[in-house]
Write an enzyme that holds these catalytic residues in place. Structure first.
Site, PDB file in Angstrom:
ATOM      1  N   ASP A 326       0.870  -1.175   0.000  1.00  0.00           N
ATOM      2  CA  ASP A 326       0.000   0.000   0.000  1.00  0.00           C
ATOM      3  C   ASP A 326       0.911   1.230   0.000  1.00  0.00           C
ATOM      4  OD1 ASP A 326      -2.385   1.639   0.457  1.00  0.00           O
ATOM      5  OD2 ASP A 326      -1.558   1.892   2.478  1.00  0.00           O
ATOM      6  N   THR A 328       0.017   4.954   0.850  1.00  0.00           N
ATOM      7  CA  THR A 328      -0.150   5.929   1.917  1.00  0.00           C
ATOM      8  C   THR A 328      -0.072   5.278   3.293  1.00  0.00           C
ATOM      9  OG1 THR A 328      -1.587   7.203   0.456  1.00  0.00           O
ATOM     10  CG2 THR A 328      -1.614   7.770   2.785  1.00  0.00           C
ATOM     11  N   ASP A 527      -1.429  -1.173   6.500  1.00  0.00           N
ATOM     12  CA  ASP A 527      -1.480  -0.670   7.871  1.00  0.00           C
ATOM     13  C   ASP A 527      -2.292  -1.559   8.801  1.00  0.00           C
ATOM     14  OD1 ASP A 527      -4.093  -0.206   7.218  1.00  0.00           O
ATOM     15  OD2 ASP A 527      -3.944   1.975   7.204  1.00  0.00           O
TER      16      ASP A 527
END
Length: 638
Positions: A326, A328, A527
């Site tokens: 990912d 961001t 995240d």
């Protein structure tokens, strides 16, 4: 205020050999010694055979008990039954001394195996740390007295005092004081982190300097420390495919071996050869070849702030050939930062532009304004207070700085104030970052320049990805919901050749599924919360920054306790080393030695006692080769 002594800090969970010698272990040592002594005395004709049989029965008791329980509960013929049969066949067949010696050596081997396994398990707790059993609780009275109390008596909301050199007893928030906390026991990071009012601290970490008043937020099983220990200890339940294969092979190998030995007996009628073969066909090492490796590897990873939830994920991580990231919050810090400054007024240089813009922005809480102020601080610019300040909704800020009218915001703010903008304005492409956000600055009614702001790439990210590719990863892929221009610019900085932009969460899952259809083993790094579907779909899900959220710990197969991308390479290096160690154990410790031993037995070159002594070799080899994972140098790991 009542002075109270510092609460005693318990020693870290011991992992040394002495600490593992429990009462039960000493009983095992006594049983082994007694059987060995009886065999030696009988061989010298110093005791009757009944004494030898009694000693052998005493030694066999725990093996028979464990073997029968496995047989009755799991319908599994284990190595304990195998060893019992071998010993009894030898004793009944007249090879009494050989039978006793065989059992002693097998018991020694199992004793070493259990000791090494327990040592690896104990190292998990010792490397993570231990939580104090006593805390210094600050009273609520006007005098604010302090009192040592058992941690079990603390409640959420209680305030505890932690002083330099002490361990933090709870997960909590700092409400007073400041200091530096060594969080290596949780995150694997060796440098202490500064803590002040509003900071979060974890149980089991050490206050290196200063003093902190900590409001208790979590206790006992709810603390990060307790969750980590639970996750690591539960890792044994998630067996690697190679471990399951070893268990399956051991299950069918024992009946096959017994049939083979019956055949040898019918052909040779030589009980000595049968007993010798029984020793070399024992599948004991097959059952030891993988579990100890997996425990040691999980412990080694935990020492580095990497939580791997079992041997299953260790093996999968070792086989991964595509890693998907990912963007961001993973490859970038999800924190706006100034990437370049371009001035448009010859009378104002870059430092002057930043000084005025930061002064105008210093009262704003907007992330872009904070980035401007932070960049001025990095440049060492002293930022003055504005005399007047006004925030314009969806436009920017208007301020008076040292008598000068300053506007900082978007083009609409400047146009509405009558500031003429050049026909061609630089909108991005600053310092290699495409589609950066331009913040326009005007001074005294004249366009002064643009501050370009973008989401900053994590420091060391390019080097971390290069190190990951060096471990054998063939492709690195970026997935993001961001626009394509920004995604490609970040990918170019990091050396990522494959980018999928403007994706919804389900689109990310689709990309991973397509890679898997192409035959790739895929790891997904995110995240742990927003990327949960993609993490679940990947062969291995890796959550960044698990030290901050419980969700991150639970969402992924591997959780990194910090946002350090280099830990991904370290995790893979540990996994690859563990997988190679298992292969070494199976090939050398189980395959080569046993094949040669069986051949020597069939040729009549060795007998039962020699076989029992030789058999100890692969046992020790497997133990040493597995436990070395706790200490051997692995690239990227400490």
């Amino acid at each position: 205020m009542t002075a109270t002594p510092s609460p005693a800090q318990p020693a870290a969970a011991a992992s040394g050999w002495g600490a593992l010698m429990t009462r039960e272990r000493w009983i095992e040592v006594g049983r082994i010694a007694l059987t060995g002594l009886a065999a030696a005395l009988y061989w010298k004709q110093a005791v009757p055979i009944a004494v030898l049989w009694a000693a052998v029965a005493l030694g066999l008791y725990p093996l028979v008990k464990t073997g029968l329980l496995d047989l009755l509960r799991e319908r599994k013929i284990g190595t304990e039954i195998f060893v019992t049969i071998a010993t009894l066949v030898a004793m009944v067949g007249g090879e009494t001394v050989a039978g006793a010696v065989l059992m002693v050596i097998i018991l020694i081997a199992e004793f070493i195996a259990e000791l090494n396994t327990d040592r690896a398990r104990a190292s998990i707790k010792s490397l993570i740390g231990s939580v104090p059993q006593v805390a210094l609780r600050r009273g609520e009275g006007s005098e604010g007295d302090e009192r040592s109390v058992p941690v079990a008596e603390l409640r959420v909301g209680d305030v505890v005092l932690v002083r330099a050199g002490e361990k933090v007893p709870v997960d909590g928030s700092v409400i007073g004081g400041q200091g530096a906390v060594n969080e290596a026991s949780i995150t694997g990071e060796s440098l202490p982190k500064d803590k002040q009012v509003g900071s979060t601290v974890f149980a089991g970490t050490v206050l290196a300097s200063g003093a902190l008043d900590v409001r208790t937020d979590k206790l006992g099983a709810d603390t990060m420390f307790a969750r980590i220990i639970t996750l690591v200890e539960d890792a044994e339940a998630h067996q690697a495919p190679v471990q399951k294969l070893a268990d399956r092979v051991a299950a069918w190998l024992i009946p096959v071996v017994l049939v083979f030995l019956v055949g040898v007996w019918l052909v040779t009628r030589d009980i000595r050869t049968v007993v010798t073969l029984l020793i070399f066909t024992s599948p004991a090492e097959l059952g030891l070849a993988t579990p100890l490796v997996m425990i040691a590897a999980v412990a080694r990873a935990a020492r580095n702030g990497i939580l791997i939830k079992g041997g299953l994920y260790l093996e999968l991580l070792a086989k991964v050939d595509v890693v998907v990231f990912d963007k961001t919050g993973t490859l970038t810090a999800n924190r706006p930062a100034v990437v370049s400054v371009s001035t448009q007024d010859a009378a104002i240089d870059e430092r002057q532009l930043m000084r005025l813009a930061a002064a105008a922005d210093r009262r704003s809480a907007h992330p872009l304004a904070q980035a401007v102020v932070a960049h001025a601080a990095v440049l060492g610019i002293e930022v003055p207070e504005p005399q007047q300040y006004e925030q314009i909704q969806a436009r920017g800020v208007k301020a008076t700085v040292e008598g000068r009218a300053v506007l900082v915001g978007n083009p609409a703010l400047l146009s509405e104030a009558g500031v003429a903008l050049p026909a061609a304005r630089v909108e991005g492409n600053a310092a290699g970052i495409g589609s950066s956000t331009p913040v326009h600055v005007a001074v005294d009614g004249r366009f002064a320049g643009i501050v370009h702001i973008a989401d900053a790439v994590r420091p060391g990210a390019r080097e971390a990805l290069a190190a990951l590719r060096a471990t054998g990863v063939k492709r690195t892929v970026m997935l993001t919901g961001d626009n394509a221009a920004t995604a490609h610019a970040v990918a170019q900085q990091l050396g990522i050749g494959e980018v999928h932009a403007e994706l919804l969460p389900e689109d990310k899952v689709g990309v991973i599924a397509e890679l898997q259809k192409q035959g790739h083993s895929v790891a997904m790094v995110g995240d742990g919360i927003n990327d949960a579907p993609a993490l679940a779909r990947a062969d291995v899900g890796i959550a960044m920054g698990g030290g901050g959220t419980q969700a991150a710990l639970e969402a992924a197969d591997v959780a990194l306790m910090t946002d350090d991308l280099a830990k991904i390479g370290a995790a893979r290096a540990i996994a690859r080393r563990a997988y190679r160690t298992v292969q070494e154990n199976l090939f050398v410790g189980v395959g080569v030695v046993h094949v040669l031993g069986i051949a020597a037995a069939l040729m009549g070159w060795i007998g039962p006692i020699e076989a029992a002594i030789i058999h100890l070799g692969p046992d020790v080899l497997v133990f040493v080769n597995s436990v070395k994972l706790l200490r051997v140098r692995i690239p990227g790991a400490t």
